[in-house]
Design a protein around this motif. Structure first.
Motif, PDB file in Angstrom:
ATOM      1  N   ALA A  70      12.189  23.488 -24.109  1.00  0.00           N
ATOM      2  CA  ALA A  70      11.841  23.693 -22.732  1.00  0.00           C
ATOM      3  C   ALA A  70      12.540  22.964 -21.706  1.00  0.00           C
ATOM      4  O   ALA A  70      12.421  23.233 -20.544  1.00  0.00           O
ATOM      5  CB  ALA A  70      10.330  22.956 -22.384  1.00  0.00           C
ATOM      6  N   LYS A  71      13.703  22.237 -22.268  1.00  0.00           N
ATOM      7  CA  LYS A  71      14.487  21.475 -21.664  1.00  0.00           C
ATOM      8  C   LYS A  71      13.739  20.371 -20.738  1.00  0.00           C
ATOM      9  O   LYS A  71      14.009  20.124 -19.560  1.00  0.00           O
ATOM     10  CB  LYS A  71      15.658  21.980 -20.891  1.00  0.00           C
ATOM     11  N   HIS A  72      12.838  19.768 -21.215  1.00  0.00           N
ATOM     12  CA  HIS A  72      11.824  18.937 -20.605  1.00  0.00           C
ATOM     13  C   HIS A  72      11.491  17.518 -21.444  1.00  0.00           C
ATOM     14  O   HIS A  72      11.596  17.616 -22.533  1.00  0.00           O
ATOM     15  CB  HIS A  72      10.516  19.412 -20.300  1.00  0.00           C
ATOM     16  N   LEU A  73      11.559  16.462 -20.620  1.00  0.00           N
ATOM     17  CA  LEU A  73      11.181  15.251 -21.179  1.00  0.00           C
ATOM     18  C   LEU A  73      10.278  14.549 -20.201  1.00  0.00           C
ATOM     19  O   LEU A  73      10.163  14.878 -18.926  1.00  0.00           O
ATOM     20  CB  LEU A  73      12.252  14.266 -21.373  1.00  0.00           C
ATOM     21  N   SER A  74       9.524  13.634 -20.825  1.00  0.00           N
ATOM     22  CA  SER A  74       8.420  13.115 -19.879  1.00  0.00           C
ATOM     23  C   SER A  74       8.178  11.317 -20.581  1.00  0.00           C
ATOM     24  O   SER A  74       8.359  11.236 -21.669  1.00  0.00           O
ATOM     25  CB  SER A  74       7.141  13.579 -20.036  1.00  0.00           C
ATOM     26  N   LEU A  75       8.026  10.640 -19.460  1.00  0.00           N
ATOM     27  CA  LEU A  75       7.853   9.143 -19.605  1.00  0.00           C
ATOM     28  C   LEU A  75       6.355   8.997 -19.655  1.00  0.00           C
ATOM     29  O   LEU A  75       5.868   9.182 -18.509  1.00  0.00           O
ATOM     30  CB  LEU A  75       8.704   8.436 -18.778  1.00  0.00           C
ATOM     31  N   HIS A  76       5.788   8.179 -20.752  1.00  0.00           N
ATOM     32  CA  HIS A  76       4.361   7.760 -20.347  1.00  0.00           C
ATOM     33  C   HIS A  76       4.126   6.469 -20.377  1.00  0.00           C
ATOM     34  O   HIS A  76       5.035   5.724 -21.195  1.00  0.00           O
ATOM     35  CB  HIS A  76       3.588   8.414 -21.624  1.00  0.00           C
ATOM     36  N   ILE A  77       3.610   5.827 -19.315  1.00  0.00           N
ATOM     37  CA  ILE A  77       3.236   4.396 -19.396  1.00  0.00           C
ATOM     38  C   ILE A  77       1.764   4.206 -19.700  1.00  0.00           C
ATOM     39  O   ILE A  77       1.122   4.678 -18.827  1.00  0.00           O
ATOM     40  CB  ILE A  77       3.728   3.786 -18.166  1.00  0.00           C
ATOM     41  N   VAL A  78       1.555   3.454 -20.721  1.00  0.00           N
ATOM     42  CA  VAL A  78       0.224   3.272 -21.002  1.00  0.00           C
ATOM     43  C   VAL A  78      -0.049   1.654 -21.405  1.00  0.00           C
ATOM     44  O   VAL A  78       0.648   1.425 -22.656  1.00  0.00           O
ATOM     45  CB  VAL A  78      -0.390   4.053 -22.077  1.00  0.00           C
ATOM     46  N   PRO A  79      -1.113   1.076 -21.034  1.00  0.00           N
ATOM     47  CA  PRO A  79      -1.654   1.181 -19.568  1.00  0.00           C
ATOM     48  C   PRO A  79      -0.768   0.865 -18.593  1.00  0.00           C
ATOM     49  O   PRO A  79       0.145   0.027 -18.745  1.00  0.00           O
ATOM     50  CB  PRO A  79      -2.832   0.384 -19.682  1.00  0.00           C
ATOM     51  N   SER A  80      -0.867   1.359 -17.374  1.00  0.00           N
ATOM     52  CA  SER A  80      -0.121   1.036 -16.066  1.00  0.00           C
ATOM     53  C   SER A  80      -0.486  -0.054 -15.628  1.00  0.00           C
ATOM     54  O   SER A  80      -1.638  -0.305 -15.667  1.00  0.00           O
ATOM     55  CB  SER A  80      -0.103   2.258 -15.050  1.00  0.00           C
ATOM     56  N   GLN A  81       0.462  -0.836 -14.960  1.00  0.00           N
ATOM     57  CA  GLN A  81       0.402  -2.216 -14.471  1.00  0.00           C
ATOM     58  C   GLN A  81       0.949  -1.886 -13.302  1.00  0.00           C
ATOM     59  O   GLN A  81       1.847  -1.443 -12.979  1.00  0.00           O
ATOM     60  CB  GLN A  81       1.006  -3.313 -15.069  1.00  0.00           C
ATOM     61  N   PRO A  82       0.464  -2.805 -12.150  1.00  0.00           N
ATOM     62  CA  PRO A  82       0.989  -3.038 -10.622  1.00  0.00           C
ATOM     63  C   PRO A  82       2.331  -3.247 -10.786  1.00  0.00           C
ATOM     64  O   PRO A  82       3.210  -2.859  -9.731  1.00  0.00           O
ATOM     65  CB  PRO A  82       0.015  -4.175  -9.860  1.00  0.00           C
ATOM     66  N   GLY A  83       2.752  -4.104 -11.603  1.00  0.00           N
ATOM     67  CA  GLY A  83       4.340  -4.479 -11.932  1.00  0.00           C
ATOM     68  C   GLY A  83       5.269  -3.218 -12.327  1.00  0.00           C
ATOM     69  O   GLY A  83       6.381  -3.306 -12.368  1.00  0.00           O
ATOM     70  N   ASP A  84       4.519  -2.003 -12.591  1.00  0.00           N
ATOM     71  CA  ASP A  84       5.323  -0.990 -13.020  1.00  0.00           C
ATOM     72  C   ASP A  84       5.807  -0.264 -11.588  1.00  0.00           C
ATOM     73  O   ASP A  84       6.482   0.832 -11.803  1.00  0.00           O
ATOM     74  CB  ASP A  84       4.446  -0.061 -13.878  1.00  0.00           C
ATOM     75  N   SER A  85       5.100  -0.562 -10.672  1.00  0.00           N
ATOM     76  CA  SER A  85       5.477   0.182  -9.401  1.00  0.00           C
ATOM     77  C   SER A  85       6.990  -0.233  -9.033  1.00  0.00           C
ATOM     78  O   SER A  85       7.693  -0.999  -8.887  1.00  0.00           O
ATOM     79  CB  SER A  85       4.831  -0.498  -8.158  1.00  0.00           C
ATOM     80  N   ALA A  86       7.761   0.969  -9.072  1.00  0.00           N
ATOM     81  CA  ALA A  86       9.147   1.279  -8.746  1.00  0.00           C
ATOM     82  C   ALA A  86       9.577   2.632  -8.738  1.00  0.00           C
ATOM     83  O   ALA A  86       8.613   3.432  -8.880  1.00  0.00           O
ATOM     84  CB  ALA A  86       9.823   0.585 -10.054  1.00  0.00           C
ATOM     85  N   VAL A  87      10.960   2.675  -8.760  1.00  0.00           N
ATOM     86  CA  VAL A  87      11.448   4.163  -8.768  1.00  0.00           C
ATOM     87  C   VAL A  87      12.008   4.373 -10.057  1.00  0.00           C
ATOM     88  O   VAL A  87      12.787   3.421 -10.641  1.00  0.00           O
ATOM     89  CB  VAL A  87      12.563   4.410  -7.754  1.00  0.00           C
ATOM     90  N   TYR A  88      11.588   5.420 -10.751  1.00  0.00           N
ATOM     91  CA  TYR A  88      11.858   5.746 -12.203  1.00  0.00           C
ATOM     92  C   TYR A  88      12.900   6.827 -12.045  1.00  0.00           C
ATOM     93  O   TYR A  88      12.585   7.922 -11.546  1.00  0.00           O
ATOM     94  CB  TYR A  88      10.602   6.179 -12.942  1.00  0.00           C
ATOM     95  N   PHE A  89      13.991   6.725 -12.788  1.00  0.00           N
ATOM     96  CA  PHE A  89      15.032   7.630 -12.817  1.00  0.00           C
ATOM     97  C   PHE A  89      15.133   8.315 -14.203  1.00  0.00           C
ATOM     98  O   PHE A  89      15.260   7.512 -15.097  1.00  0.00           O
ATOM     99  CB  PHE A  89      16.545   7.231 -12.349  1.00  0.00           C
ATOM    100  N   CYS A  90      15.198   9.562 -14.157  1.00  0.00           N
ATOM    101  CA  CYS A  90      15.624  10.084 -15.488  1.00  0.00           C
ATOM    102  C   CYS A  90      17.043  10.215 -15.665  1.00  0.00           C
ATOM    103  O   CYS A  90      17.673  10.794 -14.441  1.00  0.00           O
ATOM    104  CB  CYS A  90      14.904  11.410 -15.672  1.00  0.00           C
ATOM    105  N   ALA A  91      17.722  10.369 -16.641  1.00  0.00           N
ATOM    106  CA  ALA A  91      19.242  10.275 -16.682  1.00  0.00           C
ATOM    107  C   ALA A  91      19.879  11.191 -18.128  1.00  0.00           C
ATOM    108  O   ALA A  91      19.107  10.894 -19.206  1.00  0.00           O
ATOM    109  CB  ALA A  91      19.981   9.131 -16.446  1.00  0.00           C
ATOM    110  N   ALA A  92      20.916  11.582 -17.846  1.00  0.00           N
ATOM    111  CA  ALA A  92      21.332  12.428 -19.365  1.00  0.00           C
ATOM    112  C   ALA A  92      22.787  12.159 -19.163  1.00  0.00           C
ATOM    113  O   ALA A  92      23.420  12.316 -18.157  1.00  0.00           O
ATOM    114  CB  ALA A  92      21.063  13.808 -19.260  1.00  0.00           C
ATOM    115  N   PHE A  93      23.308  12.066 -20.598  1.00  0.00           N
ATOM    116  CA  PHE A  93      24.980  11.893 -20.506  1.00  0.00           C
ATOM    117  C   PHE A  93      25.282  13.202 -20.581  1.00  0.00           C
ATOM    118  O   PHE A  93      24.666  14.078 -21.433  1.00  0.00           O
ATOM    119  CB  PHE A  93      25.177  11.071 -21.920  1.00  0.00           C
TER     120      PHE A  93
END
Lengths: 112, 113
Positions: A70-93
């Motif tokens: 599917a050319k798809h990836l996902s990032l799961h964060i469990v459990p989420s914490q307030p300190g996780d608040s940020a911008v998340y970037f996906c990147a590929a070489f």
């Protein structure tokens, strides 16, 4: 054209719940993917990576899943914490390994 | 943990002036990169550098830009004649020998007036 796409500009979740950030890519030759976290006025910080020979990689609260067909990836964060608040970037070489191509990012807000 | 160091943290310049942004990559790293981020936008690849030459450059990296590794520790980005649209946060990054994560510096905020 965008080779790495993050179609959700923002995501809000409650503390303790799961955060799922999604990423799609267009080039089937990409074979190494990374997630970075970024706070304002700071450089991106590496979170987790996955090679195309795997479909899952886990590091503590962070898990990345790769679906090559599917050319798809996902990032799961469990459990989420307030300190996780940020911008998340996906990147590929790129195929030659000479450039790391970033998506536009998803801003995650975790409320307590 | 080793760090990529960038100086200055902020640079203000007049349009048409030359600027040099400086970076000290992690000491045993072999691959070096410059990226930029215009406020609120994506992190854009500019150029990669290996074995004293450019490996890859984006369409943003035109003749106004150049990179240099003048000694064994510094890696610089020069913009010859700055334009208003060059205003952005510029990030330097480095990595070791294998296909692995890039380590980023904390950036130089360039403001062109």
């Amino acid at each position: 054209d965008q080779q790495v796409k993050q179609n959700s500009p923002s995501l809000s979740v409650q503390e303790g719940r799961i955060s799922i950030l999604n990423c799609d890519y267009t080039n089937s030759m990409f074979d190494y993917f990374l997630w970075y976290k970024k706070y304002p006025a700071e450089g991106p910080t590496f979170l987790i990576s996955i090679s195309s020979i795997k479909d899952k990689n886990e590091d503590g609260r962070f898990t990345v899943f790769l679906n090559k067909s599917a050319k798809h990836l996902s990032l799961h964060i469990v459990p989420s914490q307030p300190g996780d608040s940020a911008v998340y970037f996906c990147a590929a070489f790129n195929q030659a390994g000479t450039a790391l191509i970033f998506g536009k990012g998803t801003t995650l807000s975790v409320s307590s | 943990e080793p760090e990529v160091t960038q100086t200055p943290s902020h640079q203000v310049t007049q349009m048409g002036q030359e600027v040099i942004l400086r970076c000290v990559p992690i000491s045993n790293h072999l691959y070096f990169y410059w990226y930029r981020q215009i406020l609120g936008q994506k992190v854009e690849f500019l150029v990669s550098f290996y074995n004293n030459e450019i490996s890859e450059k984006s369409e943003i990296f035109d003749d106004q830009f150049s990179v240099e590794r003048p000694d064994g520790s510094n890696f610089t980005l020069k913009i010859r004649s700055t334009k208003l649209e060059d205003s952005a946060m510029y990030f330097c990054a480095s990595r070791g020998g294998g296909l692995e994560k890039l380590f980023f510096g904390s950036g130089t905020q360039l403001s062109v007036l």
